[in-house]
Design an enzyme around this catalytic site. Structure first.
Site, PDB file in Angstrom:
ATOM      1  N   HIS A 294       0.525  -1.421  -0.082  1.00  0.00           N
ATOM      2  CA  HIS A 294       0.482  -0.296   0.288  1.00  0.00           C
ATOM      3  C   HIS A 294       0.986   1.336   0.160  1.00  0.00           C
ATOM      4  O   HIS A 294       1.868   1.180   1.019  1.00  0.00           O
ATOM      5  CB  HIS A 294      -0.701   0.034   0.933  1.00  0.00           C
ATOM      6  CG  HIS A 294      -1.410  -0.692   1.612  1.00  0.00           C
ATOM      7  ND1 HIS A 294      -1.211  -2.250   1.685  1.00  0.00           N
ATOM      8  CD2 HIS A 294      -3.551  -0.617   1.684  1.00  0.00           C
ATOM      9  CE1 HIS A 294      -2.432  -3.067   3.245  1.00  0.00           C
ATOM     10  NE2 HIS A 294      -3.393  -2.346   2.121  1.00  0.00           N
TER      11      HIS A 294
ATOM     12  N   ASP B 123       2.232   1.932   3.097  1.00  0.00           N
ATOM     13  CA  ASP B 123       3.200   1.163   4.169  1.00  0.00           C
ATOM     14  C   ASP B 123       4.002   1.238   3.858  1.00  0.00           C
ATOM     15  O   ASP B 123       5.299   1.880   4.383  1.00  0.00           O
ATOM     16  CB  ASP B 123       2.850  -0.462   3.418  1.00  0.00           C
ATOM     17  CG  ASP B 123       1.955  -1.104   3.388  1.00  0.00           C
ATOM     18  OD1 ASP B 123       1.255  -0.444   4.193  1.00  0.00           O
ATOM     19  OD2 ASP B 123       1.331  -1.487   2.349  1.00  0.00           O
TER      20      ASP B 123
HETATM   21  C1  XLS Z   1      -7.386  -6.788   4.149  1.00  0.00           C
HETATM   22  C2  XLS Z   1      -6.842  -6.698   2.712  1.00  0.00           C
HETATM   23  C3  XLS Z   1      -5.732  -5.899   2.345  1.00  0.00           C
HETATM   24  C4  XLS Z   1      -5.864  -5.910   0.957  1.00  0.00           C
HETATM   25  C5  XLS Z   1      -4.571  -5.077   0.598  1.00  0.00           C
HETATM   26  O1  XLS Z   1      -8.414  -7.224   4.512  1.00  0.00           O
HETATM   27  O2  XLS Z   1      -6.523  -8.261   2.793  1.00  0.00           O
HETATM   28  O3  XLS Z   1      -4.693  -6.088   3.102  1.00  0.00           O
HETATM   29  O4  XLS Z   1      -4.954  -7.236   0.803  1.00  0.00           O
HETATM   30  O5  XLS Z   1      -6.034  -3.790   0.983  1.00  0.00           O
END
Ligand code: XLS
Ligand code: NI
Ligand code: NI
Length: 467
Positions: free
Chosen positions: A132, A135
């Site tokens: 993300h 992140d």
């Molecule tokens: C959260 C999601 C997230 C997605 C990406 O539950 O799995 O991590 O994979 O935003």
């Protein structure tokens, strides 16, 4: 995911002693620092090995049905869990030790973290990562400052990718952690929030494109509702579709060739999320003229939260030619939330690989470990055990699924089960050549039909022959 940070003291000044030789290039000592001293490049030692830091089944170059395990499985590590998840739970704060992270929101800290992530992936032999925007880089005071920080970190990501050969599987924008998104992003009732979200997606998409990402994910973190008393569902769904149409337009404008994926999840954090499962996503895409533009990224724990098996979600996506990528994790049968655990269940990995092989393999997608260690597993070494275990479990799933398909009995049974549609009246039904009147006349003549056993138990035993 959680973006809670852990401050664990100053980064260790250990010198980076050796050039790391793994499947993914050589990481030069840019940071003059080794982040995981004492952990080697994880070797393949085979099933007899008792070394917890070795693969027992995942042997990257081993060929399975004419393709290497590496190319079948296309493993990716999730930046948010591996680098940013402090492992807090609803009852306690972070525990994870990440000695290189000073806990600050500085760009330098974010840039240093890049090299820790790449050393980690390189030592595991993981060829892809996913992130993300928030992140990899900090969210700062305004959009411009956050964009600049993201660019500065992307510079490091680009260098690390070039040096190691590790690639970006997909990028995404975090449209759920910041306070402004408390009532959604694309579905926020506030137009300025929608605009902010659009601007954030634009930038995240451009950075993904710059880094050669093979895909881009939309997980509608808070795109849903907490109560219908305050919610105009139709309007919110139209807004969400508008955001996706804008993204498609921008993708074409900048020449991004990767795939777009929607990641279904039924609830948590919202009471109900619009992208609740594969079927709901496909219907939403179809209704809003987006079906050819987006595929699905299916996550195991989200499937179970939706009350489905992972195989069900994959089959629904595949039936619409829309299975793009997989978030490889698992839930806990005794806990009702998205525990994002590492997958170790061989039945699960076998079922997933049966689907992937039947679809002809991944194209731009892969197996992204959207998974975190348990809060009790707070040492850096646990990160390695977790990924090694997931990779080994999928290696076994791959081999087993390949053997089941090569054996042919399972698929043969299924084919035979529907064979009455291959000729005669069944073929006419499938071809649309008959209607109610013809079928009434046929049945009046044909009498009571006969059926055959579904043989579920026999087929379950057949699967067990291979496990
Ligand atoms: C959260 C999601 C997230 C997605 C990406 O539950 O799995 O991590 O994979 O935003
Ligand atoms: Ni996910
Ligand atoms: Ni999840």
């Amino acid at each position: 995911m959680s973006t809670l940070l852990v401050a664990c003291g100053a980064a260790s000044p250990a010198l980076f002693p050796l050039a790391l030789a793994s499947n993914f290039g050589t990481l030069r000592p840019v940071m003059s620092q080794e982040f995981f001293p004492g952990i080697p490049v994880i070797p393949f030692e085979g099933p007899k090995s008792r070394n917890p830091l070795a693969f027992k089944h995942y042997n990257a170059d081993e060929m399975v049905g004419g393709k290497s395990m590496r190319d079948h499985l296309r493993f990716a590590a999730a930046y948010w869990h591996a680098m940013r998840n402090g492992l807090s739970d609803p009852f306690g704060g972070p525990t994870a030790e990440r000695p290189w992270d000073d806990g600050s929101d500085s760009v330098e800290n974010a840039q240093r973290r890049v090299w820790a992530m790449f050393e980690f992936m390189q030592k595991c032999g993981i060829g892809y990562y996913c992130f993300h925007d928030r992140d990899v880089a900090p969210e700062l005071n305004d959009l411009q400052a956050s964009n600049d920080a993201l660019d500065a970190v992307a510079d490091e990501l680009e260098k690390a990718q070039t040096q190691t050969g590790i690639k970006l599987l997909w990028g995404t924008a975090c449209l759920f952690s910041h306070k402004r998104y408390n009532q959604g992003a694309g579905t926020s009732p506030f137009a300025d929030v929608f605009a902010y979200a659009a601007a954030q997606v634009k930038k995240a998409l451009e950075v993904t494109h710059r880094l050669g990402g093979e895909g881009y994910v939309f997980w509608g973190g808070r795109e849903g509702y907490a109560t219908l008393y305050n919610t105009d569902m139709k309007r919110e769904l139209n807004h969400l579709a508008a955001l996706l149409h804008m993204a498609v337009k921008h993708k074409k404008k900048i020449g991004f060739k990767g795939d777009f994926y929607i990641e279904p999840k039924p609830r948590e954090p919202s009471t109900h999320q619009y992208d609740s499962d594969s079927a709901a996503c496909l219907n939403f895409l179809r209704e809003h003229g987006l079906l050819g533009e987006l595929k699905l990224n299916i996550e195991t724990n989200h499937a179970t939260l939706a009350g489905h098996s992972m195989m069900h979600e994959l089959e629904v996506a595949m039936a619409a030619d829309a299975l793009g990528s997989i978030d490889a994790n698992t839930g806990d049968e005794l806990i009702g939330w998205d525990t994002d655990q590492f997958p170790t269940d061989i039945y699960l990995t076998t079922q997933i690989m049966l689907c992937v092989l039947r679809m002809g393999g991944f194209t731009t997608g892969g197996l992204n470990f959207d998974a975190k260690c348990r809060r009790e597993s707070f040492e850096v070494e646990d990160l390695f055990h977790a990924h090694i275990g997931g990779m080994d479990a999928f290696a076994r799933g791959l081999k087993i699924a390949h053997a089941i398909i090569a054996d042919g009995r399972l698929d043969g049974f299924k084919k035979e089960r529907y064979s009455s549609f291959d000729s005669g009246i069944g073929a006419k039904i499938e071809a649309g050549e008959v209607g109610f009147e013809e079928l009434e006349a046929y049945t009046l003549k044909n009498g009571e039909p006969s059926t055959k056993s579904g043989r579920q138990e026999m087929l379950e035993n057949l699967i067990n022959e291979f496990i």
